[in-house]
Design a protein around this motif. Structure first.
Motif, PDB file in Angstrom:
ATOM      1  N   ALA A  39       0.704  -1.231  -0.068  1.00 20.93           N
ATOM      2  CA  ALA A  39       0.031   0.120   0.140  1.00 20.93           C
ATOM      3  C   ALA A  39       0.917   1.203  -0.009  1.00 20.93           C
ATOM      4  O   ALA A  39       2.090   1.121   0.511  1.00 20.93           O
ATOM      5  CB  ALA A  39      -0.963  -0.046   1.406  1.00 20.93           C
ATOM      6  N   PRO A  40       0.309   2.367  -0.422  1.00 21.39           N
ATOM      7  CA  PRO A  40       1.160   3.483  -0.486  1.00 21.39           C
ATOM      8  C   PRO A  40       1.792   4.024   0.946  1.00 21.39           C
ATOM      9  O   PRO A  40       1.021   3.969   1.906  1.00 21.39           O
ATOM     10  CB  PRO A  40       0.292   4.687  -0.831  1.00 21.39           C
ATOM     11  N   GLY A  41       3.050   4.187   0.969  1.00 20.49           N
ATOM     12  CA  GLY A  41       3.697   4.584   1.966  1.00 20.49           C
ATOM     13  C   GLY A  41       3.928   3.524   3.261  1.00 20.49           C
ATOM     14  O   GLY A  41       4.411   3.796   4.479  1.00 20.49           O
ATOM     15  N   LYS A  42       3.714   2.270   2.745  1.00 16.79           N
ATOM     16  CA  LYS A  42       3.697   1.075   3.662  1.00 16.79           C
ATOM     17  C   LYS A  42       4.762   0.227   2.952  1.00 16.79           C
ATOM     18  O   LYS A  42       5.189   0.002   1.869  1.00 16.79           O
ATOM     19  CB  LYS A  42       2.411   0.338   3.786  1.00 16.79           C
ATOM     20  N   GLU A  43       5.315  -0.831   4.002  1.00 14.39           N
ATOM     21  CA  GLU A  43       6.339  -1.916   3.332  1.00 14.39           C
ATOM     22  C   GLU A  43       5.381  -2.882   2.738  1.00 14.39           C
ATOM     23  O   GLU A  43       4.237  -3.201   3.060  1.00 14.39           O
ATOM     24  CB  GLU A  43       6.763  -2.701   4.726  1.00 14.39           C
ATOM     25  N   ARG A  44       6.104  -3.626   1.745  1.00 15.37           N
ATOM     26  CA  ARG A  44       5.582  -4.744   0.995  1.00 15.37           C
ATOM     27  C   ARG A  44       5.311  -5.782   1.975  1.00 15.37           C
ATOM     28  O   ARG A  44       6.232  -6.076   2.738  1.00 15.37           O
ATOM     29  CB  ARG A  44       6.368  -5.156   0.029  1.00 15.37           C
ATOM     30  N   ASP A  89      -7.469  -3.512   1.940  1.00 20.22           N
ATOM     31  CA  ASP A  89      -6.951  -4.549   0.997  1.00 20.22           C
ATOM     32  C   ASP A  89      -6.260  -3.670  -0.205  1.00 20.22           C
ATOM     33  O   ASP A  89      -5.766  -4.207  -0.926  1.00 20.22           O
ATOM     34  CB  ASP A  89      -7.991  -5.525   0.402  1.00 20.22           C
ATOM     35  N   THR A  90      -6.598  -2.363  -0.206  1.00 27.60           N
ATOM     36  CA  THR A  90      -5.947  -1.680  -1.167  1.00 27.60           C
ATOM     37  C   THR A  90      -4.486  -1.710  -1.388  1.00 27.60           C
ATOM     38  O   THR A  90      -3.972  -1.251  -0.340  1.00 27.60           O
ATOM     39  CB  THR A  90      -6.689  -0.152  -1.244  1.00 27.60           C
ATOM     40  N   ALA A  91      -4.214  -1.781  -2.578  1.00 29.94           N
ATOM     41  CA  ALA A  91      -2.640  -2.072  -2.811  1.00 29.94           C
ATOM     42  C   ALA A  91      -2.138  -2.365  -3.831  1.00 29.94           C
ATOM     43  O   ALA A  91      -3.165  -2.623  -4.663  1.00 29.94           O
ATOM     44  CB  ALA A  91      -2.097  -3.054  -1.712  1.00 29.94           C
ATOM     45  N   VAL A  92      -0.967  -2.515  -4.387  1.00 29.12           N
ATOM     46  CA  VAL A  92      -0.485  -3.286  -5.523  1.00 29.12           C
ATOM     47  C   VAL A  92       0.098  -4.378  -5.001  1.00 29.12           C
ATOM     48  O   VAL A  92       0.529  -4.705  -4.131  1.00 29.12           O
ATOM     49  CB  VAL A  92       0.707  -2.339  -6.119  1.00 29.12           C
ATOM     50  N   TYR A  93      -0.522  -5.511  -5.863  1.00 33.60           N
ATOM     51  CA  TYR A  93      -0.398  -6.817  -5.336  1.00 33.60           C
ATOM     52  C   TYR A  93       0.739  -7.316  -6.364  1.00 33.60           C
ATOM     53  O   TYR A  93       0.520  -7.285  -7.386  1.00 33.60           O
ATOM     54  CB  TYR A  93      -1.532  -7.893  -5.580  1.00 33.60           C
ATOM     55  N   TYR A  94       1.533  -8.315  -5.601  1.00 26.82           N
ATOM     56  CA  TYR A  94       2.853  -8.700  -6.513  1.00 26.82           C
ATOM     57  C   TYR A  94       2.686 -10.501  -6.357  1.00 26.82           C
ATOM     58  O   TYR A  94       2.743 -10.722  -5.095  1.00 26.82           O
ATOM     59  CB  TYR A  94       4.318  -8.076  -6.103  1.00 26.82           C
ATOM     60  N   CYS A  95       3.056 -10.986  -7.624  1.00 21.54           N
ATOM     61  CA  CYS A  95       3.393 -12.426  -7.317  1.00 21.54           C
ATOM     62  C   CYS A  95       5.081 -12.435  -7.164  1.00 21.54           C
ATOM     63  O   CYS A  95       5.674 -11.722  -7.922  1.00 21.54           O
ATOM     64  CB  CYS A  95       2.626 -13.288  -8.271  1.00 21.54           C
ATOM     65  N   GLY A 116       3.356  -6.343 -10.752  1.00 22.67           N
ATOM     66  CA  GLY A 116       2.365  -5.893  -9.858  1.00 22.67           C
ATOM     67  C   GLY A 116       1.116  -5.453 -10.574  1.00 22.67           C
ATOM     68  O   GLY A 116       1.016  -4.992 -11.679  1.00 22.67           O
ATOM     69  N   THR A 117      -0.009  -5.592  -9.907  1.00 17.42           N
ATOM     70  CA  THR A 117      -1.394  -5.278 -10.554  1.00 17.42           C
ATOM     71  C   THR A 117      -2.015  -4.530  -9.423  1.00 17.42           C
ATOM     72  O   THR A 117      -2.040  -4.767  -8.001  1.00 17.42           O
ATOM     73  CB  THR A 117      -2.283  -6.614 -10.801  1.00 17.42           C
ATOM     74  N   GLN A 118      -2.620  -3.293  -9.636  1.00 19.88           N
ATOM     75  CA  GLN A 118      -3.572  -2.613  -8.516  1.00 19.88           C
ATOM     76  C   GLN A 118      -5.095  -3.054  -8.297  1.00 19.88           C
ATOM     77  O   GLN A 118      -5.484  -3.358  -9.037  1.00 19.88           O
ATOM     78  CB  GLN A 118      -3.518  -1.095  -9.072  1.00 19.88           C
ATOM     79  N   VAL A 119      -5.120  -3.069  -7.013  1.00 18.95           N
ATOM     80  CA  VAL A 119      -6.506  -3.371  -6.398  1.00 18.95           C
ATOM     81  C   VAL A 119      -6.754  -2.071  -5.672  1.00 18.95           C
ATOM     82  O   VAL A 119      -6.010  -1.763  -4.820  1.00 18.95           O
ATOM     83  CB  VAL A 119      -6.460  -4.904  -5.494  1.00 18.95           C
ATOM     84  N   THR A 120      -7.957  -1.613  -5.955  1.00 15.65           N
ATOM     85  CA  THR A 120      -8.442  -0.624  -5.125  1.00 15.65           C
ATOM     86  C   THR A 120      -9.985  -0.964  -4.693  1.00 15.65           C
ATOM     87  O   THR A 120     -10.655  -1.380  -5.594  1.00 15.65           O
ATOM     88  CB  THR A 120      -8.636   0.535  -6.143  1.00 15.65           C
ATOM     89  N   VAL A 121     -10.085  -0.848  -3.372  1.00 23.10           N
ATOM     90  CA  VAL A 121     -11.350  -1.315  -2.759  1.00 23.10           C
ATOM     91  C   VAL A 121     -11.962   0.256  -2.271  1.00 23.10           C
ATOM     92  O   VAL A 121     -11.632   0.716  -1.300  1.00 23.10           O
ATOM     93  CB  VAL A 121     -11.208  -2.329  -1.606  1.00 23.10           C
ATOM     94  N   SER A 122     -13.074   0.431  -2.733  1.00 24.12           N
ATOM     95  CA  SER A 122     -13.656   1.751  -2.455  1.00 24.12           C
ATOM     96  C   SER A 122     -14.857   1.351  -1.199  1.00 24.12           C
ATOM     97  O   SER A 122     -15.280   0.405  -1.168  1.00 24.12           O
ATOM     98  CB  SER A 122     -14.540   2.370  -3.514  1.00 24.12           C
TER      99      SER A 122
END
Length: 123
Positions: A39-44, A89-95, A116-122
């Motif tokens: 997530a923005p500003g956070k660790e993976r 759960d909003t974040a960029v998801y990486y495998c 990475g693929t972006q997941v955004t939950v409103s």
């Protein structure tokens, strides 16, 4: 091995998404595969992992009961089914793939990463 993550998008809280991680150049047969998110500003952070050899799975506490990681050997693809999504759960998801067949949260034990693929939950 090259990893291609896909399936992200925008979804409302409570909704579902399925992410895919496809391998090319080599099969996943000798690896474990994991999903991380940042997530923005956070660790993976670690989300889930699956062993290609026996299908065993391991989840972060924050997603247990909501997310399911699975593999499709014929398609050489790993999936992350995400249900009951929350705004957090909003974040960029990486495998990522580990030739050590490691299934834990230590990022340094994973040799290969997807883009990475972006997941955004409103809310």
């Amino acid at each position: 091995v090259q990893l291609q993550a896909s399936g992200g998008g925008l979804v409302q809280a409570g909704g579902s998404l399925r992410l895919s991680c496809a391998a090319s150049g080599r099969t996943f047969r000798r690896y474990s595969v994991a999903w991380f998110r940042q997530a923005p500003g956070k660790e993976r952070e670690f989300v889930a992992a699956v062993s290609w050899s026996d299908g065993s799975t391991y989840y972060a506490d924050s997603v247990k009961g909501r997310f399911t990681i699975s593999k499709n050997s014929a398609e050489n693809t790993v999936y992350l089914q995400m249900n009951s999504l929350k705004p957090e759960d909003t974040a960029v998801y990486y495998c990522a793939a580990s030739s050590l067949r490691y299934q834990g949260p230590d990022k340094s034990r994973y040799d290969y990463w997807g883009q990475g693929t972006q997941v955004t939950v409103s809310s």
